[in-house]
Design a protein around this motif. Structure first.
Motif, mmCIF file in Angstrom:
data_model
loop_
_atom_site.group_PDB
_atom_site.id
_atom_site.type_symbol
_atom_site.label_atom_id
_atom_site.label_comp_id
_atom_site.label_asym_id
_atom_site.label_seq_id
_atom_site.Cartn_x
_atom_site.Cartn_y
_atom_site.Cartn_z
ATOM 1 N N GLN A 545 0.827 -1.207 0.000
ATOM 2 C CA GLN A 545 0.000 0.000 0.000
ATOM 3 C C GLN A 545 0.861 1.255 0.000
ATOM 4 N N PHE A 546 1.936 1.252 0.780
ATOM 5 C CA PHE A 546 2.847 2.394 0.818
ATOM 6 C C PHE A 546 3.526 2.602 -0.531
ATOM 7 N N ALA A 547 4.013 1.519 -1.135
ATOM 8 C CA ALA A 547 4.695 1.632 -2.426
ATOM 9 C C ALA A 547 3.749 2.124 -3.510
ATOM 10 N N ILE A 548 2.535 1.593 -3.536
ATOM 11 C CA ILE A 548 1.561 2.031 -4.549
ATOM 12 C C ILE A 548 1.190 3.490 -4.339
ATOM 13 N N THR A 549 1.055 3.906 -3.090
ATOM 14 C CA THR A 549 0.725 5.309 -2.803
ATOM 15 C C THR A 549 1.830 6.236 -3.284
ATOM 16 N N VAL A 550 3.084 5.889 -3.003
ATOM 17 C CA VAL A 550 4.202 6.715 -3.460
ATOM 18 C C VAL A 550 4.236 6.768 -4.984
ATOM 19 N N THR A 553 0.889 8.780 -6.337
ATOM 20 C CA THR A 553 0.849 10.205 -5.990
ATOM 21 C C THR A 553 1.984 10.989 -6.621
ATOM 22 N N SER A 554 3.059 10.307 -7.019
ATOM 23 C CA SER A 554 4.128 11.023 -7.716
ATOM 24 C C SER A 554 3.653 11.579 -9.049
ATOM 25 N N TRP A 555 2.527 11.059 -9.546
ATOM 26 C CA TRP A 555 1.948 11.563 -10.794
ATOM 27 C C TRP A 555 0.624 12.295 -10.570
ATOM 28 N N THR A 556 -0.246 11.752 -9.718
ATOM 29 C CA THR A 556 -1.574 12.353 -9.530
ATOM 30 C C THR A 556 -1.512 13.666 -8.772
ATOM 31 N N GLU A 557 -0.574 13.789 -7.845
ATOM 32 C CA GLU A 557 -0.423 15.048 -7.118
ATOM 33 C C GLU A 557 0.470 15.976 -7.939
ATOM 34 N N ARG A 562 7.512 15.539 -10.820
ATOM 35 C CA ARG A 562 8.803 16.041 -11.259
ATOM 36 C C ARG A 562 9.045 15.658 -12.717
ATOM 37 N N LYS A 563 10.100 16.212 -13.285
ATOM 38 C CA LYS A 563 10.439 15.886 -14.671
ATOM 39 C C LYS A 563 10.797 14.416 -14.827
ATOM 40 N N SER A 564 11.351 13.846 -13.767
ATOM 41 C CA SER A 564 11.770 12.440 -13.831
ATOM 42 C C SER A 564 10.665 11.472 -13.445
ATOM 43 N N THR A 565 9.468 11.960 -13.125
ATOM 44 C CA THR A 565 8.416 11.083 -12.615
ATOM 45 C C THR A 565 8.015 10.028 -13.632
ATOM 46 N N SER A 566 7.773 10.438 -14.863
ATOM 47 C CA SER A 566 7.355 9.474 -15.889
ATOM 48 C C SER A 566 8.422 8.407 -16.100
ATOM 49 N N SER A 567 9.682 8.790 -16.075
ATOM 50 C CA SER A 567 10.763 7.813 -16.242
ATOM 51 C C SER A 567 10.796 6.833 -15.073
ATOM 52 N N LEU A 568 10.617 7.346 -13.861
ATOM 53 C CA LEU A 568 10.636 6.463 -12.696
ATOM 54 C C LEU A 568 9.465 5.492 -12.705
ATOM 55 N N ILE A 569 8.296 5.960 -13.114
ATOM 56 C CA ILE A 569 7.138 5.067 -13.192
ATOM 57 C C ILE A 569 7.383 3.971 -14.233
ATOM 58 N N PHE A 597 14.535 9.463 -1.100
ATOM 59 C CA PHE A 597 14.063 10.846 -1.228
ATOM 60 C C PHE A 597 12.539 10.903 -1.314
ATOM 61 N N THR A 598 11.857 9.859 -0.832
ATOM 62 C CA THR A 598 10.397 9.677 -0.930
ATOM 63 C C THR A 598 9.931 9.696 -2.376
ATOM 64 N N LEU A 599 10.791 9.304 -3.287
ATOM 65 C CA LEU A 599 10.442 9.086 -4.692
ATOM 66 C C LEU A 599 10.157 7.597 -4.896
ATOM 67 N N PRO A 600 9.531 7.219 -6.010
ATOM 68 C CA PRO A 600 9.293 5.789 -6.270
ATOM 69 C C PRO A 600 10.569 5.043 -6.646
ATOM 70 N N VAL A 601 11.569 5.145 -5.809
ATOM 71 C CA VAL A 601 12.821 4.398 -5.940
ATOM 72 C C VAL A 601 12.971 3.614 -4.649
#
Length: 1179
Positions: A545-550, A553-557, A562-569, A597-601
């Motif tokens: 649940q935590f991983a899916i939320t991070v 929300t990196s995209w929906t919020e 960030r510029k790197s969000t699409s690449s990380l997803i 860094f509370t990013l999806p990494v």
């Protein structure tokens, strides 16, 4: 702050890129950031490869069969021991060689930025740079010996012929030999040359040099398995483990670099905690000391149980100790010792109230469980079948579990956190209505409490006592499993019930088969395995649940995109199996899932205790003026938690749970530290009240989540869906707590009203008169409470001294050497209404301080007062009047003239009653009295004076109170005395002019910034009188506000009620006063303070009201909190990214990132309050 704020600034990026290669290699610094001589790098390479070279000597001699393998190990270890001492002695020599120079010269400016001035290949600076050395001589010796042992055993572990026998493959042998020795060299370098900063950092400082031991200990752990394999070759599992660990051995540098392997202190505490919880049946503890003591006692009980041959004795032993160890024996013992007077420990936050009733109940329960277990085991044992007694108990347990689950779910706001509970009263805006409707659920909570605390444990004890595994004793597995099970039924009843029901269901469905579950495992081990699986599955779901939320929300919020969000997803989708593997591994290790860094990494954090932090709970907090509000509410909040935990509205109480509580602007962070039978231990943290942008954004979302659950009943259906299900916060319930509600009002139209300002002076005289009379009256009661003989002796001695010293009292005018750099009270323009934004001036000290003094040892005769002064004083009064008009400079004083000595004649009171209300002589400024007494007599409120006197109670006196009262009212000397006192204080405050005060003047005077005058210097020279005058002024201001809000005062009785209420139930002052904090802790019903809003240009009144209010409580995703705290630890302790505007501290309305960072223990977090462990009873 935009979403594309740098994760690390340029300086920190360069710093991390220099530090990380050093971490990977174990200490060598090959990336310095500046140009260094080649021998710096060559020397480090030589030291890095030294263990391999020395180990290669033993390996070569062994491979050519000159010496056996164990001699080769001893030879390599001895050579490494000598090399280690040589390396350490080089550092000691370099330190001593440069110590004198360092004391005489300043540090080289090149070293300010981690730069060194190297002078040669073996120069002192070179040696100190490469080999920093040890802080303690003991560590120097111990680490050197350990380095020799490590090199010797490493040589033995990586002998090529042993590797070839293990794998039978030449290529594999070469790979393991080469990369295995690289791992050993990394461990040796960090131990003996220079320790790298580890990504897995638990403590902020390595005081005792434990970090160098990290890598060698893990290497020795791998070698220990190989040693066991060599001496016990008949175990197939050990052979496979040795093969697998040899391969994993090659990847140890990467595991160290990624921070997956914990530091030794964290590993020890985590291992003890996991063993205590899943093997010994205990609970994580609130402190390291309690953890160690509980672990030792629990292990001793389990070991002792193994040596009990009789099954009846075994059942009595483990059932009795299982119940006793689940109790909060430590705190109960402390309370009993305090009651007996043998322990003086003070614990203001201790809420455990142990009486003989609780002890009697525990004793009765202990007798019941012993009787039940022994009798059932002896008389009702039979082989398991669908109709056996154990099967019947299993059916009852299943029904009991379902019933308890229903009773628990109907207590909270949502069922399973998804659907609104139709039985829960959702509208909390009316406290009385809410509490009345909630009373129905309280009855269900009572039933649940009885079933959970009495019925369930006794029924589970019956199930265990009927088990067939009791007849397989002595058995290690049965002993461990059953000892744990008998304790778990009390330590964590709800989870134990779930685990026992799962085992029962499996046993009921497959009891006739030959499944390994029934054949190879006894009931205790089954329960243990189910407990581990249940815990890891809960963690896996929370981590997912935590991983899916991070990720989402990196995209929906938008503010998190960030510029790197699409690449990380995209990377997470492509490498989904790897990401899922990391999540499963973190769940298996019970370690936090670190979102970098509370990013999806996602990375696997190192295992650590459930508390997440190494320090003592509640030992540190960022204390400020707002801390006192949390200190006041915590005792009541802990009492409210007692009913919430017991009712089940907060779910199953297990250590590691986090809750967030909200009331007005206060945010409370709650962490469950440990739990047991009828108790749990919690830590309460208070977050800052300052409205920063990030704090406000997340607090607003918290309010929205709670409002949706508790305050919108009319707009939602009975089975509404939780719209904030993805948020890490799930609303649970509300609890009534006695707290201060905070109300702020704008005083425009009150403080600037001309009518109110005109009436202010008259009200001040009345209030001041009442304050003076009450003060003198209270002093007289204190004197009368003394022993009569002591008071008579004191009266006699005072009278004798007074007769000896009559006529020796005098008034001295002392000069001050300070120049008068101040403004005068009569300059009206300076204190006008147009100047409301001016900074408050500080009171100046006067150039002349008229001080009324007495000769040494002089005292006044009780019942009399000195009122007459001679012509010299009249002349001084005229001079003072001149000073008050001119307002600058003072004439020089002839120091040769003798000091004026004033002679007073005695004026006795007409009533003996008056002596109890007489004003002290130093409360009268004689110079000012002669000048302004006539005016004050005209303003003196005679009717109010007489009314106040009639309200005094003198029944404690031996004389008739009614007669004394009439005499006191007719006593003109007493009245004149109060007129003089009012004159001295009134004109010290308001000056000589008769104009009405301005709103700005009132504000400054309320703060204590009264314009300077000679009379003010006299007043401030008497701190007690000044505080009384300031108290009367503030009472008058509050009276003005109340009259404007509630209407005018109709009579003296109402005015007196106002003043008595202010004195008894209010604190009227400033928020910054220490008395304000004392009043909050003493729980004064009301507090009032005056303030000014410079942005709006208005005056504000702040009122705190102590009343019972509903505090909203929500459960947080514990894995989301642990994951963010793990990132915080890595980011601050390893990357040293302490930028206040860094990305990982920005507001995140779903993850509540800023609030989570605040709630971390200092120095990484900054809660303004953190309680000691609070032990809350659950009955």
């Amino acid at each position: 702050m935009g979403p594309d704020v740098p994760l690390l600034n340029d300086y920190k990026q360069e710093f991390v890129w220099k530090r990380f290669p050093q971490t990977v290699l174990g200490g060598p610094r090959f990336k310095l950031g500046y140009t260094a001589p080649p021998y710096i790098y060559i020397n480090q390479v030589i030291l890095f490869l030294t263990p391999w070279v020395l180990g290669g000597v033993g390996t070569a001699l062994c491979e050519v069969t000159i010496i056996p393998d164990y001699y080769a190990a001893v030879l390599s270890g001895g050579l490494m021991l000598i090399a280690s001492f040589i390396i350490q002695l080089l550092n000691q020599y370099a330190q001593r060689r440069t110590s004198t120079v360092e004391r005489l010269q300043n540090q080289n400016t090149l070293t300010d930025e981690d730069d060194y001035d190297f002078s040669g290949c073996l120069g002192s600076e070179t040696v100190k740079f490469i080999i920093p050395g040890k802080k303690f001589i003991v560590n120097l010796i111990f680490h050197s010996i350990l380095a020799g042992v490590l090199c010797g055993l490493g040589t033995w572990y990586l002998l090529p012929y042993r590797l070839d026998l293990l794998y039978g493959n030449l290529g594999g042998t070469v790979m393991i030999f080469v990369f295995g020795w690289i791992t050993v060299c990394i461990g040796e370098y960090s131990l003996i040359v220079n320790s790298a900063t580890e990504t897995a950092t638990f403590h902020a400082q390595d005081t005792y040099e434990i970090t160098p031991l990290l890598r060698p200990v893990y290497i020795l752990a791998f070698i220990a398995v190989d040693i066991a394999y060599r001496f016990v070759v008949s175990v197939p599992a050990l052979i496979w483990a040795n093969k697998i660990l040899h391969v994993i051995f090659l990847f140890l540098p990467f595991l160290w670099a990624l921070g997956i392997l914990p530091p030794l202190d964290a590993l020890l505490l985590w291992g003890m905690e996991q063993t205590l919880q899943f093997v010994l049946g205990g609970s994580p503890m609130s402190s390291n000391f309690r953890l160690v003591i509980t672990f030792i006692i629990s292990a001793g009980v389990t070991i002792s149980a193994y040596f009990i041959p009789d099954s009846i004795g075994f059942v009595l032993f483990v059932s009795g100790f299982g119940f006793l160890l689940s109790l909060n024996l430590t705190e109960m013992g402390i309370v009993l010792l305090r009651k007996s007077g043998k322990c003086s420990r003070i614990s203001d936050s201790f809420h455990w109230k142990v009486t003989w009733k609780e002890l009697l109940v525990y004793f009765v329960i202990l007798i019941l469980v012993l009787l039940e277990s022994s009798l059932l085991h002896h008389f009702c044992y039979s082989a398991f079948s669908l109709h056996s007694p154990q099967a019947i108990v299993s059916y009852c347990l299943i029904v009991l579990l379902v019933f308890l689950w229903i009773l628990k779910e109907i207590q909270g706001a949502y069922v399973l956190g998804i659907i609104r509970n139709p039985f829960f009263q959702n509208d909390i805006r009316m406290l009385n209505v809410f509490m009345k409707k909630q009373s129905r659920l309280q009855k269900a909570a009572l039933v649940r409490r009885i079933l959970l605390t009495l019925v369930s444990p006794l029924m589970m004890a019956a199930y265990l006592s009927l088990d067939t595994s009791l007849y397989s004793l002595p058995s290690v597995s049965a002993c461990i499993g059953l000892t744990r099970a008998y304790r778990m039924i009390w330590q964590n009843t709800e989870n134990a019930l779930l685990e026992m029901v799962i085992v029962s269901i499996v046993q009921l469905f497959v009891f006739n088969t030959t499944v390994w579950w029934n054949v190879d495992l006894d009931t205790g081990i089954r329960l243990l395995l189910v407990a581990v699986i249940r815990d890891r599955l809960y963690q896996l779901v929370s981590k997912l649940q935590f991983a899916i939320t991070v990720l989402l929300t990196s995209w929906t919020e938008k503010k998190q995109r960030r510029k790197s969000t699409s690449s990380l997803i995209t990377i997470n989708i492509i490498f989904f199996p790897l990401v899922l593997t990391f999540i499963i591994l973190s769940a298996l290790l019970s370690s936090p899932l670190l979102a970098l860094f509370t990013l999806p990494v996602f990375l696997v954090g190192f295992p650590r205790p459930i508390r997440s932090w190494p320090g003592v709970v509640g030992a540190a907090a960022c204390v400020c003026s707002d801390t006192v509000y949390y200190q006041q509410m915590v005792p009541g909040f802990a009492a409210a938690l007692q009913s919430a935990f017991a009712s089940g509205s907060l779910g199953v109480v297990t250590p590691g749970l986090h809750f967030l509580c909200r009331f007005q602007d206060r945010l409370i962070w709650l962490l469950i530290l440990e739990s047991g039978y009828t108790y749990c231990c919690v830590n309460v943290k208070g977050l800052e009240l300052q409205e920063t942008s990030c704090h406000t954004a997340e607090a607003r979302r918290v309010d929205e989540v709670f409002e949706m659950a508790f305050e919108q009943a009319e707009n939602t259906s009975r089975f509404a869906f939780n719209n904030h299900f993805g948020n890490i916060l799930t609303p649970c319930t509300v609890v009534p707590v006695r707290v201060y509600s905070d109300a702020r009002n704008v005083l425009s139209g009150i403080i600037d009203s001309h009518e109110n300002l005109k009436q202010f002076k008259d009200d001040f005289i009345k209030v001041l008169l009442w304050v003076l009379i009450q003060t003198c009256y209270k002093k007289s009661k204190v004197k009368e409470n003394k022993h009569p003989e002591q008071w008579e002796e004191q009266e006699l001695s005072l009278s004798q001294k007074q007769q000896e010293l009559v006529g020796q009292h005098h008034i001295e005018h002392k000069e001050s050497s300070k120049d008068l750099e101040s403004f005068h009270e009569d300059i009206g323009d300076e204190w006008s209404d147009d100047d409301i934004f001016e900074i408050l001036p500080h009171p100046k000290t006067s150039g002349i301080k008229p001080v009324i003094t007495a000769a040494t040892g002089g005292f006044s005769i009780p019942g009399s007062v000195q009122t007459h002064i001679d012509a010299h004083v009249e002349q001084d009064v005229a001079v003072d009047k001149l000073y008050s008009v001119v307002g600058f400079g003072l004439p020089a004083t002839d120091r040769g003239n003798p000091t004026h000595v004033e002679h007073f004649k005695m004026v006795e009171f007409n009533s003996s009653y008056s002596k109890f209300l007489s004003i002290p002589q130093d409360w009268i400024f004689v110079s000012l009295v002669n000048l302004k007494m006539r005016e004050m007599k005209q303003m003196f409120p005679t009717d109010w004076y007489e009314f106040v006197l009639t309200q005094l109670d003198f029944h404690h006196l031996s004389e008739k109170p009614s007669a004394l009262l009439e005499e006191g009212i007719r006593d003109r000397a007493l009245r004149d005395l109060y007129v003089q006192g009012l004159t001295s204080i009134y004109y010290a405050f308001f000056g000589m002019e008769n104009s009405s005060p301005s709103s700005a003047w009132l504000f400054r005077a309320y703060l204590g910034g009264i314009p300077w005058s000679i009379s003010l210097d006299w007043l401030t020279g008497n701190p007690e009188l000044f505080q009384l005058a300031l108290k009367a002024f503030r009472y008058t201001f509050k009276l003005m506000v109340d009259k404007a809000s509630l209407g005018p005062v109709e009579d003296f009785k109402e005015l007196l009620n106002y003043l008595e209420e202010y004195d008894n139930d209010w604190y009227i002052g400033l928020v910054s006063d220490s008395e304000w904090q004392q009043a909050v802790l003493q729980e004064k019903p009301y507090l009032f303070s005056l303030g000014h809003d410079p942005n709006m240009g208005v005056y504000t009144g702040r009122v705190l009201t102590l009343q019972e209010q509903l505090v909203q409580i929500g459960k947080l995703n514990a894995e989301a909190v642990r994951g963010q705290w793990a990132n915080l630890s890595w980011e601050l302790l390893y990357a040293t990214n302490d930028d206040e505007e860094r990305y990982s501290i920005q507001a995140h309305p779903v993850l509540l990132r800023n609030l989570t960072v605040q709630a971390a223990d200092p120095p990484l977090g900054y809660p303004i309050y953190s309680s000691v462990p609070l032990h809350v009873p659950l009955y």
